[in-house]
Design an enzyme around this catalytic site. Structure first.
Site, PDB file in Angstrom:
ATOM      1  N   GLU A 159       0.804  -1.241   0.000  1.00  0.00           N
ATOM      2  CA  GLU A 159       0.000   0.000   0.000  1.00  0.00           C
ATOM      3  C   GLU A 159       0.828   1.278   0.000  1.00  0.00           C
ATOM      4  OE1 GLU A 159      -2.734  -0.350   3.274  1.00  0.00           O
ATOM      5  OE2 GLU A 159      -3.501  -2.268   2.582  1.00  0.00           O
ATOM      6  N   GLU A 276      -6.082 -10.760  -1.238  1.00  0.00           N
ATOM      7  CA  GLU A 276      -6.890 -10.503  -0.028  1.00  0.00           C
ATOM      8  C   GLU A 276      -8.374 -10.396  -0.369  1.00  0.00           C
ATOM      9  OE1 GLU A 276      -5.425  -7.191   2.293  1.00  0.00           O
ATOM     10  OE2 GLU A 276      -3.338  -7.708   1.928  1.00  0.00           O
TER      11      GLU A 276
HETATM   12  O1  G3I Z   1      -3.336  -6.844  18.949  1.00  0.00           O
HETATM   13  C1  G3I Z   1      -4.341  -6.001  19.520  1.00  0.00           C
HETATM   14  C2  G3I Z   1      -4.805  -6.580  20.797  1.00  0.00           C
HETATM   15  O2  G3I Z   1      -3.730  -6.577  21.714  1.00  0.00           O
HETATM   16  C3  G3I Z   1      -5.984  -5.743  21.327  1.00  0.00           C
HETATM   17  O3  G3I Z   1      -6.503  -6.362  22.456  1.00  0.00           O
HETATM   18  C4  G3I Z   1      -7.075  -5.644  20.266  1.00  0.00           C
HETATM   19  C5  G3I Z   1      -8.216  -4.742  20.722  1.00  0.00           C
HETATM   20  O4  G3I Z   1      -8.946  -4.252  19.611  1.00  0.00           O
HETATM   21  O5  G3I Z   1      -6.522  -5.093  19.107  1.00  0.00           O
HETATM   22  C6  G3I Z   1      -5.507  -5.906  18.582  1.00  0.00           C
HETATM   23  O6  G3I Z   1      -5.029  -5.342  17.385  1.00  0.00           O
HETATM   24  C7  G3I Z   1      -5.900  -5.425  16.276  1.00  0.00           C
HETATM   25  C8  G3I Z   1      -5.215  -6.279  15.205  1.00  0.00           C
HETATM   26  O7  G3I Z   1      -5.987  -6.261  14.029  1.00  0.00           O
HETATM   27  C9  G3I Z   1      -4.993  -7.727  15.650  1.00  0.00           C
HETATM   28  O8  G3I Z   1      -6.208  -8.352  15.898  1.00  0.00           O
HETATM   29  C10 G3I Z   1      -6.137  -4.020  15.768  1.00  0.00           C
HETATM   30  O9  G3I Z   1      -6.905  -3.306  16.698  1.00  0.00           O
HETATM   31  C11 G3I Z   1      -6.872  -4.065  14.432  1.00  0.00           C
HETATM   32  O10 G3I Z   1      -6.906  -2.757  13.877  1.00  0.00           O
HETATM   33  C12 G3I Z   1      -6.130  -4.972  13.472  1.00  0.00           C
HETATM   34  O11 G3I Z   1      -6.857  -4.989  12.268  1.00  0.00           O
HETATM   35  C13 G3I Z   1      -6.200  -5.592  11.168  1.00  0.00           C
HETATM   36  C14 G3I Z   1      -5.946  -4.563  10.080  1.00  0.00           C
HETATM   37  O12 G3I Z   1      -5.342  -5.206   8.962  1.00  0.00           O
HETATM   38  C15 G3I Z   1      -5.025  -3.455  10.552  1.00  0.00           C
HETATM   39  O13 G3I Z   1      -4.674  -2.632   9.506  1.00  0.00           O
HETATM   40  C16 G3I Z   1      -7.094  -6.679  10.636  1.00  0.00           C
HETATM   41  O14 G3I Z   1      -7.213  -7.704  11.625  1.00  0.00           O
HETATM   42  C17 G3I Z   1      -6.515  -7.258   9.359  1.00  0.00           C
HETATM   43  O15 G3I Z   1      -7.453  -8.121   8.768  1.00  0.00           O
HETATM   44  C18 G3I Z   1      -6.208  -6.136   8.377  1.00  0.00           C
HETATM   45  O16 G3I Z   1      -5.574  -6.678   7.241  1.00  0.00           O
HETATM   46  C19 G3I Z   1      -5.276  -5.740   6.186  1.00  0.00           C
HETATM   47  C20 G3I Z   1      -4.055  -6.240   5.468  1.00  0.00           C
HETATM   48  O17 G3I Z   1      -3.001  -6.450   6.360  1.00  0.00           O
HETATM   49  C21 G3I Z   1      -3.617  -5.260   4.384  1.00  0.00           C
HETATM   50  N1  G3I Z   1      -4.710  -4.981   3.484  1.00  0.00           N
HETATM   51  C22 G3I Z   1      -5.928  -4.565   4.102  1.00  0.00           C
HETATM   52  C23 G3I Z   1      -6.379  -5.608   5.144  1.00  0.00           C
HETATM   53  C24 G3I Z   1      -7.705  -5.264   5.695  1.00  0.00           C
HETATM   54  O18 G3I Z   1      -7.627  -4.041   6.400  1.00  0.00           O
END
Ligand code: G3I
Length: 467
Positions: A159, A276
């Site tokens: 990205e 994805e």
């Molecule tokens: O790790 C913390 C955890 O400690 C905490 O308790 C929890 C509370 O909300 O959050 C956890 O972190 C989260 C993380 O995922 C792991 O679960 C973040 O808040 C959350 O924002 C994060 O979201 C991820 C996102 O990328 C972040 O940009 C999604 O799961 C994941 O599916 C998404 O994947 C991205 C690809 O990497 C790139 N392309 C887009 C795609 C979708 O957004």
């Protein structure tokens, strides 16, 4: 397995009756077995909950029986693997690699250089070019080195292009500190550490055509430049997070547009992968059975690109079940191929049936030999002689310039190289020792020069242009 038309027709009509029936009909065939037959990779992420044992047992059973490629949702990202400076955590990533090995699956690594999910300690170095270069290089050296030979392909850069207009994403910590050459650097360094891994640039909204006003058009120009400069890029990952056409008034992407990107990339001997995929509906709307069937057709249209384009080989879905999906955060719902109860949806059937019935054109080589051997690392047939090959030759010295940085690759380990910059009359302009593979050319005036690199008994001289 060769199918008669009657068989294919029966399977198709079965699919129209919805989830479940097709599976009963073809109990012995899975997406995975059919993907293997067609010589493609089909996969889904391992959701973050899997790493903590937070998913029901049939999730893993489905995952390993239906898919032949896997990627971690979050566990190989920068914040997960290097949460504090130079202290690495590979536990979750190791768990996935072990799972993939045990189940004979290909592994994608996601992602090395991305503006998001970067830990705070990196942001503290905002704007400090030398420091950020060494942070990124050290991260790549350690992470890629740790899984060398175990990760088949990496999203090296994720990205880096702005979503609003075709230009770089200027807000990224890497872009702000280093400039766009952080991308070139990341590819070169990753390749140096693991020359056998396939290296991808990954991004979203690439389904909107390859014209200069679209993101894919901008990207294509960069890929041309990277290939011309010998940057070791082997694939473009199209995330393909799209919305069902009828619920998104702003939807302008299409499978045809993505296919046109695949065709342009083929001319450069670069692959296209769908990395994805999800096709969501707007949150809050009532999704009918016919909506789900139309969604299935869109899943099938994207699959057709992977089946039909010789430089496309991977179809990866960003989740297994609608119950565990990031889409809620985007105000979308039901974008995956299994429902909340891990029951296959019409999209599953649509994919299964297409894999069952697909007949490659008679005059083409079998997809699996064409695709799997077409990476720059082993291909001779498809490689048009671009300088990617230079990077593949072990221990051969090569150099290129990106922005104001000179990259030297193939240095004998831990040996400093002497780098001389001469003007076109052969007069010395600048001289330095290069240990870490980069030389900062910020203070050199624009113009044409000759660079000479001496590393032990190996020499390389090349004309370069500084702009
Ligand atoms: O790790 C913390 C955890 O400690 C905490 O308790 C929890 C509370 O909300 O959050 C956890 O972190 C989260 C993380 O995922 C792991 O679960 C973040 O808040 C959350 O924002 C994060 O979201 C991820 C996102 O990328 C972040 O940009 C999604 O799961 C994941 O599916 C998404 O994947 C991205 C690809 O990497 C790139 N392309 C887009 C795609 C979708 O957004």
């Amino acid at each position: 397995m060769k199918k008669t038309h009657a068989f294919a027709g029966l399977v198709l009509s079965t699919a129209l009756f919805g989830a479940g029936l097709t599976n009963a009909f073809a109990a012995d065939e899975t997406l995975r077995s059919l993907a293997d037959k067609n010589g493609i990779y089909i996969g889904a992420i391992l959701n973050s909950q899997w790493f903590n044992g937070g998913l029901p047992g049939n999730y893993e059973q489905i995952h390993k029986s239906q898919f032949n490629i896997v990627v971690a949702e979050n566990e190989m990202k920068f914040d997960a693997t290097e949460p504090s400076e130079n202290r690495f955590n590979y536990n979750n990533g190791d768990k996935m690699v072990k799972y993939a090995k045990a189940n004979g699956m290909r592994v994608r690594g996601h992602a090395l250089a991305w503006h998001s999910q970067v830990p705070n300690w990196v942001n503290n170095y905002k704007g400090n070019k030398q420091k950020l270069l060494s942070v990124l290089k050290n991260h790549i050296k350690n992470v890629v080195g740790h899984w060398k030979g175990q990760i088949d392909e990496w999203d090296v850069v994720n990205e880096a292009i702005s979503n609003n207009e075709p230009q770089w994403r200027t807000g990224s910590v890497w872009y702000q500190g280093i400039g766009p050459e952080f991308i070139d650097s990341a590819f070169v360094w990753t390749h140096e550490v693991d020359p056998d891994a396939e290296l991808c640039y990954n991004d979203y909204n690439l389904e909107q055509g390859v014209n200069p006003k679209a993101k894919a058009g901008f990207l294509l120009e960069q890929v041309k430049r990277w290939v011309k400069n010998g940057i070791p890029i082997h694939c473009v990952g199209s995330q393909t997070h799209v919305e069902d056409t009828t619920t998104d008034k702003h939807f302008i992407g299409s499978p045809d547009s993505l296919r046109s990107l695949a065709k342009e990339l083929a001319k450069l001997n670069v692959k296209l992968k769908i990395t994805e995929l999800d096709i969501g509906f707007k949150s809050g709307i009532n999704v009918s059975k016919s909506d789900l069937e139309r969604q299935g057709q869109t899943f099938r249209q994207y699959l057709d690109i992977i089946l039909e384009e010789p430089n496309a080989d991977t179809y990866l879905i960003w989740g297994v079940s609608d119950k565990w999906s990031w889409l809620g955060g985007l105000n979308r719902q039901k974008g995956l191929i299994y429902d909340d109860n891990l029951k296959p949806k019409p999209a599953f059937d649509s994919i299964l049936v297409r894999l069952q019935t697909y007949e490659p054109p008679k005059d083409t080589a079998k997809k699996d030999s064409t695709v799997k051997d077409s990476t720059a690392k082993d291909s001779t047939a498809l490689d048009p002689g671009q300088s990617i090959k230079q990077f593949n030759a072990p221990n051969s010295l090569s150099l290129h310039v990106a922005g104001r940085t000179l990259f030297v690759t193939g240095l004998a380990s831990k040996t400093a190289a002497k780098v001389d910059l001469l003007d076109l009359q052969g007069r010395p302009v600048y001289s330095t020792n290069c240990i870490n593979g980069t030389v900062d050319l910020s203070n050199i005036a624009e113009g044409l020069y000759v660079v000479r690199v001496q590393n032990g008994s190996t020499n390389l001289t090349k004309r370069i242009s500084i702009k």
